[in-house]
Design an enzyme around this catalytic site. Sequence first.
Site, mmCIF file in Angstrom:
data_model
loop_
_atom_site.group_PDB
_atom_site.id
_atom_site.type_symbol
_atom_site.label_atom_id
_atom_site.label_comp_id
_atom_site.label_asym_id
_atom_site.label_seq_id
_atom_site.Cartn_x
_atom_site.Cartn_y
_atom_site.Cartn_z
ATOM 1 C CG ASP A 106 -6.422 6.005 1.990
ATOM 2 O OD1 ASP A 106 -6.440 5.212 1.037
ATOM 3 O OD2 ASP A 106 -6.653 5.657 3.165
HETATM 4 C C1 GLC Z 1 -6.668 2.537 4.445
HETATM 5 C C2 GLC Z 1 -7.237 2.320 3.060
HETATM 6 C C3 GLC Z 1 -8.592 2.924 2.871
HETATM 7 C C4 GLC Z 1 -9.347 2.898 4.187
HETATM 8 C C5 GLC Z 1 -8.623 3.846 5.125
HETATM 9 C C6 GLC Z 1 -9.272 3.840 6.520
HETATM 10 O O1 GLC Z 1 -5.292 2.745 4.373
HETATM 11 O O2 GLC Z 1 -6.442 2.701 1.949
HETATM 12 O O3 GLC Z 1 -9.257 2.156 1.851
HETATM 13 O O4 GLC Z 1 -10.687 3.317 4.017
HETATM 14 O O5 GLC Z 1 -7.246 3.545 5.241
HETATM 15 O O6 GLC Z 1 -9.088 2.605 7.120
#
Ligand code: GLC
Length: 700
Positions: free
Chosen positions: A254
């Site tokens: 993430d």
């Molecule tokens: C965010 C979220 C995730 C998302 C990623 C990219 O913090 O937790 O769900 O896909 O970053 O934006």
Amino acid sequence: MVNEKLLKQAREIVKNMSLEEKIGQLVQYGKLKERQWDLVKKGQIGSFLNVSGAKNINELQREILNSDCKIPLIIGDDVIHGYKTIFPIPLALSCSFDLELIEETCAISSEEASSEGINMIFAPMIDIARDPRWGRVAEGAGEDPYLGSEIAKARVRGYQRNNWNDRPFVTACAKHYIAYGAAEGGRDYNGADVSERTIREVYLPPFKAAIEEGCGSIMCSFNDLNGEPLSGNEYMLRKVLRDELNFKGVVVSDWESVEELIDHGFAEDKKEAAYKGIKAGVDIDMNSGTYEENLYNLVKEGLVDEALIDEAAERIIALKLALNLFNISEIDEKLSEKVIRNKKYIDVALEAARKSIVLLKNDGILPLSKNIKSIALIGPLVDDKVNPLGCWACKGDPKNVVTVLEGIKSKLSEDVVINYSKGCEILEEIDGGIEEAKKVAEDSEVVVMVLGEAGNMSGENNNRAYLDIPKPQKRLLEEILKVNKRVVLVLMNGRPLTLEWEDKNLPAIVEAWHLGEQSGNAIADILFGDFNPSGKLTITFPRCVGQIPIYYNHKNTGRPTFKKYLDVEETPLYPFGYGLSYTKFEYFDLELSKEEIKLGEKIIAKAKIKNVGDREGEEIVQFYIRDISASITRPVKELKGFKKISLKPGEVKEVEFEIGEKELALLDKDYNFVVEPGTFKICIGPNSVEGLEKELKVVK
Ligand code: GLC
């Protein structure tokens, strides 16, 4: 999506790459500055997010193909419930229990996204959630592992279904692995202390289902799980995900979660974070630069075996081969004009919005007559074009939203007097707002109040400690009720709310969630009976925050009849699976093809359902099982099947469910799926608290 054949092909490509180029495949950025452009020119980056528009993406792809390392880029985006055509938030759409419809919305989303060069969709979000304080319940499919698994499969099928030039448009990315929804206190990013058993019985099934459906990638979650943050959790990422579930696709972290191992207190510095991430099996480091800055030295210093870099690069390149990116990395820049927001997609958005609505209470005031003389529309969300899009609205444009005011106006004849008064803002009073709204209400035959949450009151890190309708709106509601009792409450929200007072004091409550761009038309269709509500809750509505966590598939305990609290009823306000219709359905004649079977045998359970009302309607028939006594205690009920049927007035249909090992098995002490002899309760009914029951005996 990624298979041995593609991995073999990828291995041949990796063999001819330098260490810097291989590490580049593991690097993903969500920004495009000089440093990133430099990596593109050197061919030492594998993917991006937060880059949009076919023109910009084509330019990036062309640049990478001019470098020495001609490996096209993965371009990811958060297409959670639509790209440009915006559908209901996933929690809302899960209440349709309509797998084909859910799949269709995902196929449309991926077609729109890929027409602008996106080839990885950071969805479906498949975290089971039992705590509505957590903002991200809005993004998932509620509290049940079985339904969550079925919806995970439908979403992966939808996102990866489209093919052109024999490649899927996009890879899905199931997230957030794992037990992210168990964040303590509903506080996003908080630690999750969950037993191995609960991980395997509750949080793992949707990921298992997504992998079996061929999901190309998985995103590991921010949270610490039992002391080991997922971005460094070798047991969950290698032993469980790779060895047990045989996942061959790509694991992407993430946002900066690899670097966050430092904040977790799980890594001393970025170098150790990179070491722990690659050792654990995180293939792509999203935006933190931790891999880019440290993996080369870790390998050169002999701390990380280059084979770990190779295997990650192979998986990433195999995914790119699966997406046929080596043959087609450029997008026709005119394509999106033909694809995006065509009439068919808008129709699907309306159907999805209608079927997501859950009728929570109705004393008969609904449906409203179109021949009313006057109607008052009151509340901050009556004529709001932004908030119905909900959280993660991607490229959705508020100007495409049909508001409730617009939806009702377009439905009623000019003779009907429509009085609109905002009354208050979502979180603040308006000077004189209540007085003005009361005047409007007292002069009207019926009042529709549209209240609830802004789209950004749910979603990532938008957690709430109180789940009431925000105070200014609650006060407006109380004041309006003093001048007109005929008030229909329409809720727009991204999570369960605590509605005991509203349930006691109002004649009707319509749960309309954040329904996306067709909100107003769908709500108007329900209010005036042009569509009979059929949605059913996929997450429990508590009476108060103090009851949380509260969910239907709980254990019986050794004292099931003892009171739970001194100061509140033990039952939730609205249980899992609950939802009303404008007609009535009666269940009868539950039969089992056999009432005693041997281990390994299959039977059929069937029941009849009759529409005893005066209008056609759809009913989501639910099938639950309870294992009365086993080597491991079992929940009082577990959803094992559902079917949606449509019945005309007076019509009877028979619905049947097969019962076999899959339905009867439990995870024994060693986490093997086994069926144990004993007594089972078989239940077919309209929700998790009502229905017909019969006993089934399973013998050796
Ligand atoms: C965010 C979220 C995730 C998302 C990623 C990219 O913090 O937790 O769900 O896909 O970053 O934006």
